[in-house]
Design an enzyme around this catalytic site. Structure first.
Site, PDB file in Angstrom:
ATOM      1  N   LEU A   1       0.801  -1.568   0.023  1.00 19.29           N
ATOM      2  CA  LEU A   1       0.034  -0.005   0.115  1.00 19.29           C
ATOM      3  C   LEU A   1       0.925   1.144   0.087  1.00 19.29           C
ATOM      4  CD1 LEU A   1      -1.831  -2.388   1.205  1.00 19.29           C
ATOM      5  CD2 LEU A   1      -3.269  -0.404   2.142  1.00 19.29           C
TER       6      LEU A   1
ATOM      7  N   GLU B   1       1.094   3.808  -2.461  1.00 20.14           N
ATOM      8  CA  GLU B   1       0.585   4.382  -3.868  1.00 20.14           C
ATOM      9  C   GLU B   1       1.634   5.319  -4.260  1.00 20.14           C
ATOM     10  OE1 GLU B   1      -1.574   4.006  -1.538  1.00 20.14           O
ATOM     11  OE2 GLU B   1      -3.261   3.047  -3.157  1.00 20.14           O
TER      12      GLU B   1
ATOM     13  N   GLN C   1      -6.275   1.079  -6.510  1.00 19.91           N
ATOM     14  CA  GLN C   1      -8.198   0.368  -6.052  1.00 19.91           C
ATOM     15  C   GLN C   1      -9.002   1.248  -5.791  1.00 19.91           C
ATOM     16  OE1 GLN C   1      -7.466  -2.427  -2.452  1.00 19.91           O
ATOM     17  NE2 GLN C   1      -6.990  -3.729  -4.378  1.00 19.91           N
ATOM     18  N   PHE C   2      -9.397   2.262  -5.619  1.00 24.63           N
ATOM     19  CA  PHE C   2      -9.986   3.170  -5.918  1.00 24.63           C
ATOM     20  C   PHE C   2      -9.791   4.114  -5.905  1.00 24.63           C
ATOM     21  CE2 PHE C   2     -12.266  -0.382  -3.668  1.00 24.63           C
ATOM     22  CZ  PHE C   2     -13.665  -0.958  -3.898  1.00 24.63           C
ATOM     23  N   ALA C   3     -10.087   5.428  -7.456  1.00 30.20           N
ATOM     24  CA  ALA C   3      -9.323   7.106  -7.728  1.00 30.20           C
ATOM     25  C   ALA C   3      -9.862   6.998  -6.461  1.00 30.20           C
ATOM     26  CB  ALA C   3     -10.748   7.280  -8.298  1.00 30.20           C
TER      27      ALA C   3
ATOM     28  N   PHE D   1      -8.497   6.767  -4.215  1.00 33.23           N
ATOM     29  CA  PHE D   1      -6.788   6.420  -3.257  1.00 33.23           C
ATOM     30  C   PHE D   1      -6.193   7.035  -3.857  1.00 33.23           C
ATOM     31  CE2 PHE D   1      -8.537   2.284  -1.667  1.00 33.23           C
ATOM     32  CZ  PHE D   1      -9.567   2.864  -0.471  1.00 33.23           C
TER      33      PHE D   1
ATOM     34  N   HIS E   1     -15.461   5.795  -1.466  1.00 36.10           N
ATOM     35  CA  HIS E   1     -14.911   4.564  -2.176  1.00 36.10           C
ATOM     36  C   HIS E   1     -16.170   5.337  -3.251  1.00 36.10           C
ATOM     37  CE1 HIS E   1     -13.200   2.034   1.162  1.00 36.10           C
ATOM     38  NE2 HIS E   1     -13.176   1.798   0.020  1.00 36.10           N
TER      39      HIS E   1
END
Ligand SMILES: Cc1ncc(C[n+]2csc(CCOP(=O)(O)OP(=O)(O)O)c2C)c(N)n1
Length: 659
Positions: A396, A398, A420-422, A424, A465
């Site tokens: 994790l 980014e 994983q989701f925009a 983040f 999310h």
């Protein structure tokens, strides 16, 4: 200071000495020029030269080094032409950035150097990427990246060390511990006694050495690098040193106790080594005089060339052109007419798989994307097809991973990062905005990456999310943004983005993943970037939209039945299709812009402003916007539907038609 010359020859020791003397003499000259106001800012590395010089001389010439603001010795030891280097500082065209960036903020692949961005820590992720590329190419090369002790407090430092440890990347993380970060002493910056203590936390070897002793620096790094080339792994090396001048020349050193200053003055790297060489009879006064004379001439000659030029005369066209790497898209039609019905999500997966087949230098990175296939299963089965080297689970981290994509690009490797989701992406924001987006314009190095952004609301997933955050990036020169609304475009735009060497954000709406399907070509194809699609022709008004907006518009228009509206799907948000927008304005004279993103400062604001500026005479009504409420995205479905613009669309259409 004790010097252990081991097996090193007199000639080599003299080379080390000359290596130390050159940056010292350049700096002394710069300080004079600064006082004469002939140069602007200066970050002095006086007292720290042994680290830069020792490290650079210990590495092979084609091993990348990522220096910081005090590492003049790296640049001189790599043999950059001094006139070009001075021109870089002067902001003239002979420099390395077409006068667009200052001081040491540049890279040169010719010399295997990647200069910093002001944010310090992001360099470490880039170093990871270069080292990863070296591993993938089986090159047996080490990459070295510099940090100040202050910069190690940044999350970027931690992330990059963690990634390098997990992936066994041959990165030498150098910490120049000079006791201060600007005016802040170490005691207010971190709690560790020695940076070497941190190694165990990352699961990596770490050493602490006297950074003022050139022989110790050279010898330690030479041996470490030899070892890291054959057994790749990261190593953390603390070089204890001291900054003998202010953070930059204007800021002074008042906060440094005088006793500390004189204690370190006795440890000066150049004077101590010089004394040692004299005592050993390796150099004499004639040698030193001749060497100094030669370096002085080099400096004077180079300055004469650098000072001949002035700041460039601006060429706006050239400034804008260099924002992107040159690339002329060739739109690829599918090789055959074969089609299969595919859901939106399968279309993305299909495009990604075929791009992996097409580009054997394409690497995928993301959380849980390997064996698990990603949280949305887009890369399901990819590890089996392409192997774990090219389909990489990431920690994790980014920021480090986005930084690594720039490093990979430097070595000619394409990459795709799955957020994983925009939402983040915030963790990688700085790398995208300041490194990836700007590097081509700054020093001609494009970032060949596509960042996939599972986006949007409608699934009751709450504020973290569900966000639409395309506008954050829309404002950043250097990025391209695509946002498909159907399976055909999803595949074709993804393939197009991966084909282009420029950095992309690829938005994929999660709500569409499994709710939408259509027959699309089985073969590889690309869709034209920058081209909107006319979804539905009409004459009463135009709805300009993208993503979910396309589906909402069609649905509401069908419900209304009596409105003959045109629906334009932008598909590419950056650069967006101004010609298609102008054409629809001229045709219907009434424009409604619809997007899922919140209203204020959204993409609709820009398009509306542009229409106002360029198409005012064709308008029969004000340009209207329908967007989400200016709040975070709420969780409960009732609140979420109220937040989204769909429920307000019908009224807006009616208002526009009757205006
Ligand atoms: C993210 C970020 N925050 C703050 C700054 C302002 N700044 C520039 S250099 C510096 C101190 C850096 O100290 P250190 O890393 O120890 O390096 P040194 O200057 O001592 O060589 C600060 C606070 C910055 N450039 N970037």
């Amino acid at each position: 200071m004790i010097f252990n010359r081991k097996q090193y020859s007199d000639t080599f020791l003299k080379e080390l000495y000359a290596g130390l003397l050159r940056p010292r003499m350049i700096e002394e000259k710069m300080l004079i020029l600064l006082r004469q106001s002939r140069i602007s800012k200066w970050f002095s590395g006086i007292g720290q030269e042994a680290v830069s010089v020792g490290l650079t001389m210990a590495l092979e010439e084609d091993e990348y080094i990522l220096p910081m603001h005090r590492n003049l010795g790296v640049f001189t030891s790599r043999g950059l032409p001094l006139d070009k280097l001075f021109s870089q500082w002067q902001g003239t065209l002979r420099g390395y950035t077409k006068a667009r960036d200052r001081s040491f903020h540049f890279g040169t692949n010719e010399h295997h150097l990647v200069g910093m961005i002001s944010h310090l820590g992001p360099q470490n992720g880039v170093a990871d990427g270069i080292a990863l590329a070296s591993r993938l190419k089986k090159e047996k090369k080490v990459t070295a990246v510099f940090n100040g002790d202050g910069g190690t407090s940044e999350g970027d430092f931690h992330e990059a060390l963690n990634v390098a440890a997990v992936w066994d990347l041959p990165v030498l993380f150098v910490v120049e511990n000079n006791g201060y970060g600007l005016s802040t002493p170490s005691s207010e910056q971190f709690r560790c006694e020695s940076f070497a203590d941190k190694g165990i936390g990352y699961g990596m070897d770490a050493v602490s050495i006297d950074g003022n002793n050139i022989l110790e620096v050279y010898d330690t790094i030479h041996l470490l690098a030899e070892n890291m080339r054959v057994s790749p792994r990261p190593v953390l090396i603390e070089c204890r040193t001291f900054r003998m001048r202010g953070h930059e020349e204007a800021s002074g050193t008042k906060y440094v106790p005088p006793a500390l200053m004189s204690e370190w003055a006795k440890k000066d790297p150049l004077e101590n080594f010089e004394r040692y060489l004299y005592n050993e009879g390796i150099i004499d006064a004639d040698f030193v005089e001749a060497l100094r004379k030669g370096i002085k001439k080099e400096i004077d000659d180079a300055l004469e060339i650098a000072f001949r030029e002035t700041h460039p005369i601006p060429d706006t066209e050239a400034e804008i052109k260099d924002v992107y790497a040159p690339f002329q898209q060739t739109v690829m039609p599918p090789a055959s007419e074969k089609e299969s019905r595919k859901r939106f999500i399968d279309a993305i997966s299909d495009g990604l798989r075929q791009s992996m087949e097409r580009f054997d230098n394409l690497v995928l990175m993301g959380q849980d994307i390997a064996e698990y296939g990603g949280v949305f299963k887009i890369t399901d089965g990819f590890v089996k097809a392409f192997g774990k080297e090219r389909v990489r689970n990431t920690p994790l981290c980014e920021s480090a991973i986005v930084g690594a994509t720039l490093g990979l690009s430097i070595k000619g490797i394409k990459s795709m990062v799955e957020m994983q989701f925009a939402d983040f992406v915030t963790e990688g924001f700085n790398q995208i905005i300041n490194n990836v987006a700007k590097s081509h314009w700054r020093w001609g190095q494009s970032s060949d990456v596509v960042i996939r952004m599972p986006t949007g609301a409608g699934t009751a997933a709450g504020p973290f999310h569900s966000q639409s955050n395309e506008a954050w990036f829309f404002h950043t020169p250097g990025l391209k943004i695509v946002y498909p609304s159907n399976p055909y475009d999803a595949k074709g735009l993804l393939c197009a983005a991966l084909d282009d060497p420029n950095p992309y954000l690829y938005f994929e709406h999660k709500f569409l993943y499994r709710s939408l399907s259509e027959a699309i070509p089985d073969d590889y194809y690309t869709v034209e970037v920058g081209k909107a699609r006319m979804v539905k022709e009409g004459s009463d008004l135009s709805i300009i939209t993208y993503g979910m907006g396309v589906h909402w518009a069609i649905e509401i228009l069908e419900e209304m039945g009596n409105v003959n509206a045109e629906v334009l799907d932008l598909r590419t948000l950056l650069p967006w299709d101004q010609a298609a927008v102008a054409a629809t304005v001229k045709k219907t004279n009434r424009i409604l812009i619809l997007h899922e993103d919140t209203l204020t400062g959204g993409i609709g604001a820009e398009i509306s402003a542009w229409i106002n500026e360029h198409c005012f005479q064709y308008l029969d009504a004000p340009v209207m916007r329908v967007a989400s409420l200016d709040t975070p995205v709420p969780f409960a479905p009732t609140l979420e539907q109220n937040f989204l613009p769909k429920g307000r669309l019908r009224a807006a259409i009616e208002k526009l038609i009757t205006y």
